[in-house]
Design an enzyme around this catalytic site. Structure first.
Site, PDB file in Angstrom:
ATOM      1  N   LYS A   1       0.804  -1.223   0.000  1.00  0.00           N
ATOM      2  CA  LYS A   1       0.000   0.000   0.000  1.00  0.00           C
ATOM      3  C   LYS A   1       0.833   1.268   0.000  1.00  0.00           C
ATOM      4  CE  LYS A   1      -4.447  -1.884   1.178  1.00  0.00           C
ATOM      5  NZ  LYS A   1      -5.523  -2.080   2.184  1.00  0.00           N
TER       6      LYS A   1
ATOM      7  N   ARG B   1      -3.483 -10.029   5.213  1.00  0.00           N
ATOM      8  CA  ARG B   1      -3.902 -10.068   3.817  1.00  0.00           C
ATOM      9  C   ARG B   1      -2.767  -9.571   2.947  1.00  0.00           C
ATOM     10  NH1 ARG B   1      -5.982  -6.699   0.025  1.00  0.00           N
ATOM     11  NH2 ARG B   1      -7.504  -7.607  -1.435  1.00  0.00           N
TER      12      ARG B   1
HETATM   13  N1  7PV Z   1     -10.376  -6.684   4.706  1.00  0.00           N
HETATM   14  C1  7PV Z   1      -9.663  -5.977   3.787  1.00  0.00           C
HETATM   15  N2  7PV Z   1      -9.976  -6.095   2.482  1.00  0.00           N
HETATM   16  C2  7PV Z   1      -9.247  -5.378   1.595  1.00  0.00           C
HETATM   17  N3  7PV Z   1      -9.371  -5.296   0.246  1.00  0.00           N
HETATM   18  C3  7PV Z   1      -8.425  -4.418  -0.161  1.00  0.00           C
HETATM   19  S1  7PV Z   1      -8.236  -3.981  -1.830  1.00  0.00           S
HETATM   20  C4  7PV Z   1      -6.999  -2.743  -1.800  1.00  0.00           C
HETATM   21  C5  7PV Z   1      -7.562  -1.409  -2.191  1.00  0.00           C
HETATM   22  C6  7PV Z   1      -6.509  -0.371  -1.919  1.00  0.00           C
HETATM   23  C7  7PV Z   1      -5.350  -0.378  -2.671  1.00  0.00           C
HETATM   24  C8  7PV Z   1      -4.360   0.576  -2.398  1.00  0.00           C
HETATM   25  C9  7PV Z   1      -4.563   1.513  -1.403  1.00  0.00           C
HETATM   26  S2  7PV Z   1      -3.313   2.675  -1.051  1.00  0.00           S
HETATM   27  N4  7PV Z   1      -3.704   4.073  -1.628  1.00  0.00           N
HETATM   28  O1  7PV Z   1      -3.178   2.762   0.371  1.00  0.00           O
HETATM   29  O2  7PV Z   1      -2.107   2.190  -1.714  1.00  0.00           O
HETATM   30  C10 7PV Z   1      -5.738   1.532  -0.681  1.00  0.00           C
HETATM   31  C11 7PV Z   1      -6.726   0.579  -0.938  1.00  0.00           C
HETATM   32  N5  7PV Z   1      -7.687  -3.933   0.852  1.00  0.00           N
HETATM   33  C12 7PV Z   1      -8.217  -4.538   1.974  1.00  0.00           C
HETATM   34  C13 7PV Z   1      -7.898  -4.419   3.359  1.00  0.00           C
HETATM   35  O3  7PV Z   1      -6.981  -3.690   3.820  1.00  0.00           O
HETATM   36  N6  7PV Z   1      -8.659  -5.176   4.230  1.00  0.00           N
END
Ligand code: 7PV
Length: 278
Positions: free
Chosen positions: A221, A255
């Site tokens: 992330k 995860r």
């Molecule tokens: N329970 C749970 N499910 C999840 N599904 C996802 S998908 C990732 C979406 C995303 C990508 C990148 C950034 S960033 N801007 O911080 O790089 C944010 C969100 N994530 C999670 C998480 O954490 N938990």
């Protein structure tokens, strides 16, 4: 502490690795490599062989700026993959969705956990999760994927996140979800600035102490991208550091994209912890 789903049991007294399987064309970091069912099964098999006990399947990209996906499109992406993995692999399957109908169909197709980044707030989602009677992960998000990273702001970050998660857990329990079926998640990157993500990571134990299993999703992330000035596929060290910090504070489910490396750091930690207990 353990999770039950149908006839399956997942032991949470040892950290469990959830492997990420994106089946979205624009998926966050796999570039949609697994756009078809066979590729998805190959990737899932690899992650299970590397030690993942849960495969998280998502048909809607929820990375910052992502657009909504039509229900039928999401169903078409995830159901064939869930069916195939459920038939061919001995692992748990979590469905990463916020849509009630996707939850219902995914569980019918073999999913064991509902993983909802919107914490069952969408129309019909809570009712669908109650009917499914499987473990659910309730995650904190400020805003919505399209706009959540515009200008995240908190008066009291830890208090806000804690009261949101406890509030959603209470609502779920009152609606008929068993307390033992609730998993919480701080939602790294979902409406958080860099400083918010690291303050939450530092406070992981406070959330573990709420008494629910805690899922941590920091893999690749932007918190590591911004801190370390690393591109999306250069964030393994940061991701492993984050995973280790969360596990040391008691997070039970991690995860990740990089399963083998995460399994390795868990083994190192368990080797050391064995001495600390003596
Ligand atoms: N329970 C749970 N499910 C999840 N599904 C996802 S998908 C990732 C979406 C995303 C990508 C990148 C950034 S960033 N801007 O911080 O790089 C944010 C969100 N994530 C999670 C998480 O954490 N938990």
């Amino acid at each position: 502490m353990q999770l039950q789903s149908g006839h399956k049991t997942l032991d949470l007294s040892t950290p469990q690795v959830m492997g990420i399987l994106n089946v979205t064309p624009d998926s966050f970091s796999d570039g949609g490599n697994f756009s078809n069912i066979d590729n998805a099964l190959i990737q899932a098999t690899k992650m299970v062989e590397q030690g993942a006990t849960i495969i998280d399947i998502g048909g809607e990209s929820t990375r910052p700026g992502a657009a909504d996906v039509a229900t039928q499109e999401e169903l078409d992406r995830v159901l064939p993959v869930i069916e195939k993995i459920s038939q061919q692999l001995d692992c748990w399957i979590s469905i990463d969705t916020s849509k009630a109908s996707v939850m219902t169909e995914a569980v019918k197709a073999g999913a064991n956990i509902i993983n909802d980044v919107r914490a069952l707030q969408e129309q019909g989602a809570l009712e669908a999760a109650v009917a499914a009677q499987v473990p659910v992960c309730l995650m904190h998000m400020q805003g919505a994927p399209r706009s959540m990273q515009t200008a995240p702001h908190y008066e009291n970050l830890l208090g806000d996140v804690e009261s949101f998660l406890l509030g959603r857990a209470e609502t779920c329990i009152n609606a008929g979800i068993k307390r033992d079926n609730i998993i919480l998640d701080l939602g790294f990157g979902f409406g958080k600035q860099l400083k918010h993500n690291f303050e939450l990571l530092a406070a992981t134990k406070q959330f573990v102490d709420l008494g629910y299993p805690l899922l941590t999703g920091v893999s690749r992330k932007s918190m590591f991208g911004h801190l370390l000035n690393r591109d999306i596929n250069e964030r393994l060290a940061g991701s492993l550091a984050g995973a280790l910090i969360a596990i040391q504070q008691g997070s039970q489910i991690i995860r990740v994209h990089d399963v083998a490396e995460t399994v390795d750091i868990i083994k190192v930690l368990q080797q050391v912890s064995a001495f600390n207990k003596k």
